[in-house]
Design a protein around this motif. Structure first.
Motif, PDB file in Angstrom:
ATOM      1  N   THR A 433      36.891  16.197  18.013  1.00 40.84           N
ATOM      2  CA  THR A 433      35.606  16.726  17.536  1.00 40.84           C
ATOM      3  C   THR A 433      34.664  15.593  17.149  1.00 40.84           C
ATOM      4  OG1 THR A 433      36.649  17.073  15.395  1.00 40.84           O
ATOM      5  CG2 THR A 433      36.321  19.008  16.740  1.00 40.84           C
ATOM      6  N   ILE A 434      35.171  14.580  16.446  1.00 45.92           N
ATOM      7  CA  ILE A 434      34.247  13.544  15.971  1.00 45.92           C
ATOM      8  C   ILE A 434      33.730  12.712  17.149  1.00 45.92           C
ATOM      9  CG2 ILE A 434      36.116  11.915  15.359  1.00 45.92           C
ATOM     10  CD1 ILE A 434      33.103  12.185  13.187  1.00 45.92           C
ATOM     11  N   VAL A 435      34.613  12.398  18.114  1.00 42.57           N
ATOM     12  CA  VAL A 435      34.163  11.634  19.286  1.00 42.57           C
ATOM     13  C   VAL A 435      33.199  12.486  20.108  1.00 42.57           C
ATOM     14  CG1 VAL A 435      34.905  10.619  21.462  1.00 42.57           C
ATOM     15  CG2 VAL A 435      36.193  10.157  19.376  1.00 42.57           C
ATOM     16  N   GLY A 436      33.585  13.730  20.364  1.00 41.13           N
ATOM     17  CA  GLY A 436      32.742  14.607  21.160  1.00 41.13           C
ATOM     18  C   GLY A 436      31.389  14.820  20.508  1.00 41.13           C
ATOM     19  N   PHE A 437      31.393  14.997  19.189  1.00 41.28           N
ATOM     20  CA  PHE A 437      30.142  15.243  18.485  1.00 41.28           C
ATOM     21  C   PHE A 437      29.173  14.085  18.681  1.00 41.28           C
ATOM     22  CE2 PHE A 437      27.259  14.912  14.981  1.00 41.28           C
ATOM     23  CZ  PHE A 437      26.822  16.211  14.812  1.00 41.28           C
ATOM     24  N   ASN A 438      29.665  12.868  18.443  1.00 44.93           N
ATOM     25  CA  ASN A 438      28.761  11.712  18.542  1.00 44.93           C
ATOM     26  C   ASN A 438      28.310  11.473  19.974  1.00 44.93           C
ATOM     27  OD1 ASN A 438      28.357  10.468  15.821  1.00 44.93           O
ATOM     28  ND2 ASN A 438      30.579  10.666  15.840  1.00 44.93           N
ATOM     29  N   LEU A 439      29.227  11.722  20.902  1.00 44.32           N
ATOM     30  CA  LEU A 439      28.846  11.553  22.301  1.00 44.32           C
ATOM     31  C   LEU A 439      27.796  12.596  22.698  1.00 44.32           C
ATOM     32  CD1 LEU A 439      29.489   9.882  24.776  1.00 44.32           C
ATOM     33  CD2 LEU A 439      31.323  11.472  25.332  1.00 44.32           C
ATOM     34  N   LEU A 440      27.904  13.767  22.112  1.00 48.18           N
ATOM     35  CA  LEU A 440      26.955  14.840  22.420  1.00 48.18           C
ATOM     36  C   LEU A 440      25.569  14.535  21.858  1.00 48.18           C
ATOM     37  CD1 LEU A 440      25.889  17.674  23.103  1.00 48.18           C
ATOM     38  CD2 LEU A 440      27.332  18.597  21.327  1.00 48.18           C
ATOM     39  N   TYR A 441      25.502  14.137  20.604  1.00 45.34           N
ATOM     40  CA  TYR A 441      24.179  14.077  19.972  1.00 45.34           C
ATOM     41  C   TYR A 441      23.582  12.687  19.888  1.00 45.34           C
ATOM     42  CZ  TYR A 441      25.017  18.923  18.887  1.00 45.34           C
ATOM     43  OH  TYR A 441      25.264  20.259  19.005  1.00 45.34           O
ATOM     44  N   PHE A 442      24.413  11.610  19.879  1.00 42.97           N
ATOM     45  CA  PHE A 442      23.781  10.304  19.695  1.00 42.97           C
ATOM     46  C   PHE A 442      22.853   9.931  20.851  1.00 42.97           C
ATOM     47  CE2 PHE A 442      23.090   5.891  18.821  1.00 42.97           C
ATOM     48  CZ  PHE A 442      22.942   5.911  17.442  1.00 42.97           C
ATOM     49  N   VAL A 476      33.820  17.518  25.454  1.00 44.51           N
ATOM     50  CA  VAL A 476      34.877  16.971  24.590  1.00 44.51           C
ATOM     51  C   VAL A 476      34.901  17.735  23.264  1.00 44.51           C
ATOM     52  CG1 VAL A 476      35.690  14.922  23.369  1.00 44.51           C
ATOM     53  CG2 VAL A 476      34.702  14.695  25.653  1.00 44.51           C
ATOM     54  N   LEU A 477      33.707  17.963  22.709  1.00 40.28           N
ATOM     55  CA  LEU A 477      33.629  18.697  21.445  1.00 40.28           C
ATOM     56  C   LEU A 477      34.180  20.110  21.612  1.00 40.28           C
ATOM     57  CD1 LEU A 477      32.638  18.766  18.517  1.00 40.28           C
ATOM     58  CD2 LEU A 477      30.411  19.473  19.361  1.00 40.28           C
ATOM     59  N   GLY A 478      33.847  20.725  22.749  1.00 34.54           N
ATOM     60  CA  GLY A 478      34.352  22.076  23.011  1.00 34.54           C
ATOM     61  C   GLY A 478      35.876  22.089  23.024  1.00 34.54           C
ATOM     62  N   ILE A 479      36.485  21.080  23.668  1.00 38.53           N
ATOM     63  CA  ILE A 479      37.955  21.000  23.696  1.00 38.53           C
ATOM     64  C   ILE A 479      38.487  20.823  22.275  1.00 38.53           C
ATOM     65  CG2 ILE A 479      39.904  19.585  24.458  1.00 38.53           C
ATOM     66  CD1 ILE A 479      38.161  18.914  26.968  1.00 38.53           C
TER      67      ILE A 479
END
Lengths: 535, 205
Positions: A433-442, A476-479
């Protein structure tokens, strides 16, 4: 009883040795059952909103039309916004964990008005159904964005009335919850629990409840005006009849900016509960944290104009709103300093709830500091209505409130279900979640600064990389979220029985069995000291 | 379950109940506050048009309705006093009088609206949309505010009817009458809002 203080057979989830039936759930006025009903409803809507988000990201993976047409895209970001804001984030922590744990933390058996509490849930469901109708009814999903800006919202041919009325009904539910919590906190604290012996999660809910009560009616009446405008042409926001669309924006943001604090204050309260428990240390600056919640609520009420720097306002008002926006950052920063000071020299136990709490602090600081870029007049003109804004408020709302929700879920889980989830899988899903989140929004910060507008269906070649990375992040966040929910659902059904106090917490919910009985306490405790008295 | 559970929800706290009602009243005031804000903005922008449009309203009916609501506020307050003095019959009768007065208010409102509609003055009519901007907005505000207030009158009537029934059945009595007090508070709120609407719409002209 397999573990110390475990009470799976006699808990609030059971009746006469059997699991409660659906009818018992739907008619129960037990604050814990109502909290769980909110949790399940919100989970469903969160997943719907998340799927809409993933579909939008998929559309944006490369320039041009991929999986949906522009009108469908407009409907999708509107309904994504309406669902996420009004159905998930605003009720979120207060209605779920506030209902589940606020009465226990103040040593009460229930909220002040249990029937009203159940009614609020039903009103919430009515609002939710209206929101869903707005998506599927004949004229097509509303395409105005969740802000329903006039004059487009008064002329769009889509189901704006349903969407607007859904928001109105949900606001009513939110007001009743807030009212209930204020009276509960005033009237039902256990003997000896003075205001400054109250845990900080109820403190944050108290501040939140006042915003719910004082700000929501304004948006309620504003949304009714939109409906009247569409049905009767009263002209309040129609320049052709002498009205003023900017007035709509003012009225809308008078509520909707404070609504941001409805979302984030309970999140801060959750973090303030988790950090002392996992540092095994008295919270640093108890009073400063309590008062800063009220300060955020108070000042946050007066900063709405910073959404409208480019809409047309006098320079004096713009400077005033900008100043207040910077001032509201101060109490937020006080909380962050206090959390870090609490961790300092604590005996830190890096369990999943603390991981999510630390992630909250990291993401909230990025969101908060980028908020100051938006709050200052000059820079805002450059990034207004770009993907930068989208990144900023997702860092605050999702990175802040969302991760605090995950933290709360992992923290109170053993108390709610009397079972433990798998900690290893919780850690693994945390990484996703933390990796996916940052990859999604940064990447959205970057392409926003470069000029990518928000709410656009298509874009220029030069933004391709940023959009591609962002879409990958969404997957990634979805997973990660799927893994997390699966792990929790499995834990709730078959996890190891949890003891009364698995984390060594000091607040009252950890002094009663896991899960609690319907009555919470055999005998109402008498409070003689501060809530976080770690050695 | 519900039996075993209802034991602890039977907790009674009159001060808490009244506090809840007061907070709810705040929210109602803020709801109308949004409309007062819109009124203030447009009155400031189009003061002359507002002046002209306001002179079209029937001040006599407005005044009559103000008196009706003030008297009804008095009767509901007397009903609370009566129940405190353990006079159920009087309390019940005073509630009935309050309800009749509320009905009279609505009847007057009906005549007022139908006279306006008869003259093609209603939101969205050709006449109103082609008036000067300020006058269009004034009539928009007039209908929106009074209709919303009228809706509150109806809600208040339903609430007071339930309360009157409970007084009749003795469920509200001199020991336990917080519901009647809260109903009274709500009715005073409905009255109070009218006290503001009346001068803003009828008298300043």
């Amino acid at each position: 009883m397999q573990a110390d203080g475990n009470n799976l057979s006699g808990s609030y989830l059971m009746s006469g040795g059997k699991k409660k039936t659906l009818k018992m759930w739907l008619t129960s006025t037990d604050h814990k059952i109502i909290g769980l009903m909110y949790l399940y409803a919100i989970l469903v809507f969160f997943l719907v909103g998340a799927v809409l988000g993933i579909l939008m990201r998929t559309e944006l993976i490369k320039p041009g039309q991929d999986i949906m047409n522009p009108q469908a895209y407009n409907g999708m970001f509107t309904v994504h916004g309406v669902i996420m804001i009004f159905l998930v984030v605003i009720p979120g922590l207060a209605a779920v964990f506030g209902n589940l744990f606020m009465p226990i933390q103040i040593g009460a058996r229930d909220v002040a008005f249990p029937k009203l509490n159940l009614m609020s849930w039903y009103i919430y469901i009515v609002g939710a159904i209206l929101a869903i109708i707005s998506q599927f009814a004949r004229d097509g999903a509303p395409d105005t964005g969740w802000t329903f800006y006039a004059p487009y919202s008064t002329s769009s041919g889509t189901n704006v009335v349903f969407g607007v009325f859904a928001a109105f009904v949900l606001g009513f539910s939110s007001i009743l919850t807030g009212l209930n919590f204020i009276v509960t906190i005033h009237r039902m604290r256990a003997p000896g629990m003075t205001w400054f012996r109250m845990p900080l999660f109820p403190w944050s809910l108290y501040a939140t409840a006042w915003i719910q009560v004082l700000a929501t009616p304004i948006v309620g009446i504003t949304l009714l005006m939109i409906i009247a405008e569409r049905w009767f042409k009263i002209g309040f926001f129609d320049p052709a009849l002498g009205g003023d669309p900017i007035l709509y924006q003012h009225l809308f943001w008078i509520y909707s900016h404070p609504a941001v604090y409805i979302m984030i204050l309970p999140a801060m309260g959750v973090i303030t509960e988790i950090i002392p428990t996992f540092a095994q240390k008295r919270v640093f600056g108890y009073k400063a944290i309590a008062i800063s919640s009220l300060a955020i609520a108070g000042v946050g009420y007066l900063v709405w104009g910073h959404h409208m720097y480019t809409s047309g306002m006098s320079d004096f008002s713009r400077i005033f709103f900008s100043l207040l926006t910077f001032i509201v950052a101060v109490p937020s920063a006080i909380k962050v300093f206090n959390w870090i000071s609490t961790l300092y020299k604590g005996s830190i136990d890096l369990k999943p709830p603390l991981l999510y709490a630390l992630a909250f602090m990291f993401l909230f600081m990025i969101g908060g500091l980028t908020g100051l870029i938006l709050g200052s007049l000059g820079t805002d003109v450059h990034v207004h209505d770009t993907a930068f804004v989208v990144a900023h408020f997702h860092y605050i709302i999702f990175g802040g409130m969302g991760f605090a929700f995950f933290a709360a879920m992992h923290y109170w889980f053993p108390k709610i279900y009397g079972r433990m989830y798998n900690i290893r899988w919780a850690n693994i899903s945390f990484v996703f979640t933390i990796v996916g989140f940052n990859l999604l929004y940064f990447p959205l910060f970057v392409i926003g600064l470069q000029g990518m507008p928000r709410r656009y269906f298509d874009y220029l070649e030069q933004f391709q990389l940023g959009h591609f990375l962002s879409t990958m992040g969404a997957y990634v966040l979805g997973i990660g979220i799927t893994m997390m929910i699966y792990n929790l659902a499995k834990g709730a059904r078959t996890g190891d029985p949890a003891p009364m106090n698995p984390w060594g917490g000091k607040t009252l919910e950890w002094t009663i069995s896991s899960p609690p009985t319907t009555e919470n306490f055999d005998e109402i405790p008498t409070i003689t000291e501060q809530p976080y008295n770690y050695e | 379950m519900s039996q075993e559970h209802s034991g602890h929800t039977e907790h009674r706290d009159d001060i808490g109940s009244k506090m809840g009602m007061w907070i709810f009243i705040f929210t109602e005031l803020l709801l109308f506050g949004g409309l007062f804000l819109v009124y203030a903005v447009y009155r400031n922008q189009y003061s002359e048009d507002f002046h002209i449009a306001a002179s079209q309203l029937n001040t006599f009916l407005g005044t009559l309705n103000t008196i009706i609501l003030l008297v009804s506020s008095m009767t509901v307050a007397m009903s609370v006093t009566a129940i405190q003095k353990n006079d159920h019959k009087l309390s019940f009768r005073l509630l009935l009088i309050t309800l009749l007065l509320a009905l009279a208010f609505l009847v007057n409102k009906y005549f007022e609206y139908s006279a306006k509609i008869h003259h093609d003055i209603y939101p969205g009519s050709d006449l109103v949309t082609n008036l000067k901007h300020g006058q269009t907005l004034f009539f928009g505000l007039y209908f929106f505010m009074t209709a919303l207030h009228g809706f509150h009158i109806i809600v208040g009537m339903i609430l007071l009817s339930v309360i009157a029934y409970k007084v009749k059945k003795g469920k509200i009595n001199s020991e336990d009458h917080v519901l009647l007090e809260n109903g009274g508070l709500y009715w005073h709120l409905v009255d109070l809002i009218w006290i503001f609407l009346f001068p803003l719409l009828y008298l300043i002209s």
